[in-house]
Design an enzyme around this catalytic site. Structure first.
Site, PDB file in Angstrom:
ATOM      1  N   ASN A 130      -4.975   1.253 -17.603  1.00 34.87           N
ATOM      2  CA  ASN A 130      -5.742   0.036 -17.371  1.00 34.87           C
ATOM      3  C   ASN A 130      -6.278  -0.001 -15.930  1.00 34.87           C
ATOM      4  OD1 ASN A 130      -6.835  -2.502 -17.357  1.00 34.87           O
ATOM      5  ND2 ASN A 130      -5.085  -3.479 -18.351  1.00 34.87           N
ATOM      6  N   TYR A 137      -5.056  -5.503  -9.017  1.00 35.48           N
ATOM      7  CA  TYR A 137      -3.770  -5.692  -8.341  1.00 35.48           C
ATOM      8  C   TYR A 137      -3.774  -5.082  -6.941  1.00 35.48           C
ATOM      9  CZ  TYR A 137      -2.113  -7.050 -12.985  1.00 35.48           C
ATOM     10  OH  TYR A 137      -1.948  -7.669 -14.195  1.00 35.48           O
TER      11      TYR A 137
END
Length: 167
Positions: A130, A137
């Site tokens: 992903n 993040y």
């Protein structure tokens, strides 16, 4: 005519949100190619999230008053720090609402909860394929824990270990 920025809001989920939470989980499972694994029912979620001993909490993210994402989290404990931690189990923003900052707002709300509750850490896992999530993040300042791997017991293996009674 200038367009107005969408209004973002974050709120704690209530028991009335259980069908919405289950739907968002199903959408997340589809995105992660894990629809077959999403077997939680409304009753499961109602009991585990809003029963006598809630196992987790949920924040609902809205864009212009419409539900557009969620974050499901719970507490862990660090023996080394001597403090509890906040673990993000799932974060999901519907595709139509991506790019307006809702994910960042959900993460910031979770960070505030962690700080308010004196947590020593805020952590989560992300699927290694992903790339959009991993990039998101990293932009928030998260660091990969490459020296650690997730281990799991489930199904027959979990039951087999639980059935052992040797000391």
């Amino acid at each position: 005519m200038a367009s107005t920025a969408p209004v973002l809001s974050i709120r704690p989920a209530t028991a009335a949100d259980v069908p919405l939470i289950r739907q968002l989980i199903a959408e997340l499972a589809d995105y992660e190619k894990l629809a077959h694994a999403a077997v939680a029912t409304d009753d499961d979620l109602r009991t585990q999230l809003f029963g006598q001993r809630p196992a987790a909490e949920v924040l609902i993210g809205e864009v212009d008053g419409e539900p557009a994402g969620f974050a499901l989290f719970f507490h862990t404990f660090s023996t080394f720090l001597g403090k509890r931690g906040l673990y993000l189990e799932d974060l999901f923003v519907r595709p139509a609402a991506r790019g307006v900052g809702l994910g960042r707002h959900l993460m910031a709300a979770l960070a505030r909860i962690a700080v308010q509750r004196d947590c020593g850490r805020f952590e989560w896992s992300v699927l290694d394929w992903n790339a959009p999530a991993i990039g998101f993040y990293r932009r928030l300042g998260a660091v990969a824990m490459d020296d650690w791997t997730v281990q799991r017991l489930e199904g027959a293996a979990l039951h087999a270990l639980a059935a052992r009674d040797e000391l």
